[in-house]
Design a protein around this motif. Structure first.
Motif, mmCIF file in Angstrom:
data_model
loop_
_atom_site.group_PDB
_atom_site.id
_atom_site.type_symbol
_atom_site.label_atom_id
_atom_site.label_comp_id
_atom_site.label_asym_id
_atom_site.label_seq_id
_atom_site.Cartn_x
_atom_site.Cartn_y
_atom_site.Cartn_z
ATOM 1 N N ARG A 1 69.316 66.289 71.192
ATOM 2 C CA ARG A 1 69.139 64.876 71.596
ATOM 3 C C ARG A 1 68.115 64.750 72.719
ATOM 4 N NH1 ARG A 1 68.274 60.500 73.195
ATOM 5 N NH2 ARG A 1 69.602 58.647 73.239
ATOM 6 N N SER B 1 67.346 74.045 70.910
ATOM 7 C CA SER B 1 68.673 73.524 70.579
ATOM 8 C C SER B 1 69.472 74.545 69.788
ATOM 9 C CB SER B 1 68.555 72.206 69.804
ATOM 10 O OG SER B 1 67.776 72.360 68.641
ATOM 11 N N GLY C 1 76.941 61.294 68.774
ATOM 12 C CA GLY C 1 76.355 61.533 67.465
ATOM 13 C C GLY C 1 77.263 62.232 66.480
ATOM 14 N N THR D 1 73.825 69.948 69.846
ATOM 15 C CA THR D 1 73.369 68.598 69.528
ATOM 16 C C THR D 1 72.855 67.860 70.761
ATOM 17 O OG1 THR D 1 75.651 67.753 69.712
ATOM 18 C CG2 THR D 1 74.885 68.401 67.521
ATOM 19 N N SER D 2 73.416 68.163 71.925
ATOM 20 C CA SER D 2 72.962 67.509 73.152
ATOM 21 C C SER D 2 71.553 67.951 73.521
ATOM 22 C CB SER D 2 73.929 67.808 74.307
ATOM 23 O OG SER D 2 75.202 67.248 74.056
ATOM 24 N N CYS E 1 67.421 65.182 64.208
ATOM 25 C CA CYS E 1 67.043 64.055 63.354
ATOM 26 C C CYS E 1 65.804 64.426 62.525
ATOM 27 C CB CYS E 1 66.784 62.811 64.190
ATOM 28 S SG CYS E 1 65.497 62.988 65.439
ATOM 29 N N ALA F 1 67.055 61.365 69.789
ATOM 30 C CA ALA F 1 68.044 60.777 68.880
ATOM 31 C C ALA F 1 68.986 61.875 68.399
ATOM 32 C CB ALA F 1 67.351 60.112 67.692
ATOM 33 N N TRP F 2 70.183 61.461 67.992
ATOM 34 C CA TRP F 2 71.150 62.424 67.480
ATOM 35 C C TRP F 2 70.826 62.769 66.029
ATOM 36 C CZ3 TRP F 2 74.117 64.494 71.072
ATOM 37 C CH2 TRP F 2 74.486 63.738 72.185
#
Length: 225
Positions: free
Chosen positions: A33, A62, A197, A29-30, A50, A38-39
């Motif tokens: 981001r 990711s 997030g 998730t980082s 997102c 955005a998360w």
């Protein structure tokens, strides 16, 4: 190294197991981001970027980030199993290998799922072919650490101990995270947005297992004798 599984070691190992599982998701998730700004939404074991970023050509990074982190942790564990290492180092290395669920990585492509499978699917349109290739690639990456871990065990029931560490953590994660904790989240318990997030319940669980590990961390070095 003869394995001696105590109650205190078990608590330390389980907290490490859950920490590694959460770090795997945070890495996903980082990176998402960083790419998207955005998360995305997530639960305890699945995530997404997102909605406005789903078509971004870099999203695959990711997806890749989680397995890369996990395989690095497994290989760091393997590096601590050299004959020249102390029993304490070997105990930590052995624990790191299996706290990162090498069986889980191999199980995913058997179910035609998982990060590695999703990446290979981008190259091979045939799902069965992608699953076979994914399985082989993961096996190549994990076989050396697993062989090293197996050779490290000096107990009489060597195969039994290896199977225990290979399978039990995966089963525990399935029951605890996929079944129990995700069910609580789906029921709306602490489902508001928290840090990084993540839903609040993920934050609460992560802090809990981190505190447990900090308290019990010295016992992660006591597996061997």
């Amino acid at each position: 190294m003869k394995l001696k599984i105590t109650a205190k070691y078990t608590i330390a190992f389980l907290s490490l197991l859950f920490i590694m599982s959460e770090l795997h998701e945070i890495v996903h998730t980082s990176v998402g981001r960083l790419i998207c700004g955005a998360w995305g939404k997530r639960d305890f074991n699945s995530w997404a970027v997102c909605e406005s970023c789903e078509s971004n050509s870099l999203v695959w990074l990711s997806t890749l980030a989680g397995p890369v982190f996990t395989f690095i942790m497994i290989w760091i564990g393997a590096s601590k199993l050299d004959a020249s290492k102390s029993i304490r180092q070997k105990s930590l290395g052995f624990s790191l290998i299996f706290a990162n669920l090498p069986f889980g990585r191999l199980f995913n492509p058997m179910m035609k799922s998982g990060d590695e499978q999703n990446l290979v699917n981008l190259i091979f349109t045939n799902e069965n072919t992608a699953s076979i290739i994914t399985f082989i690639l993961i096996l190549i990456v994990t076989i050396y650490p697993l062989i090293k871990a197996f050779k490290t065990i000096e107990n009489k029931r060597k195969i039994g101990y290896f199977i225990l560490f290979y399978l039990a953590p995966f089963i525990i994660v399935i029951v605890t995270i996929l079944v129990f904790l995700n069910t609580l989240l789906s029921l709306g318990i602490l489902n508001g947005e928290g840090l990084l997030g993540s839903p609040l319940i993920v934050n609460v669980w992560s802090v809990f297992v981190l505190i447990v590990f900090i308290i019990m961390r010295k016992h992660i070095f006591t597996l061997g004798e």
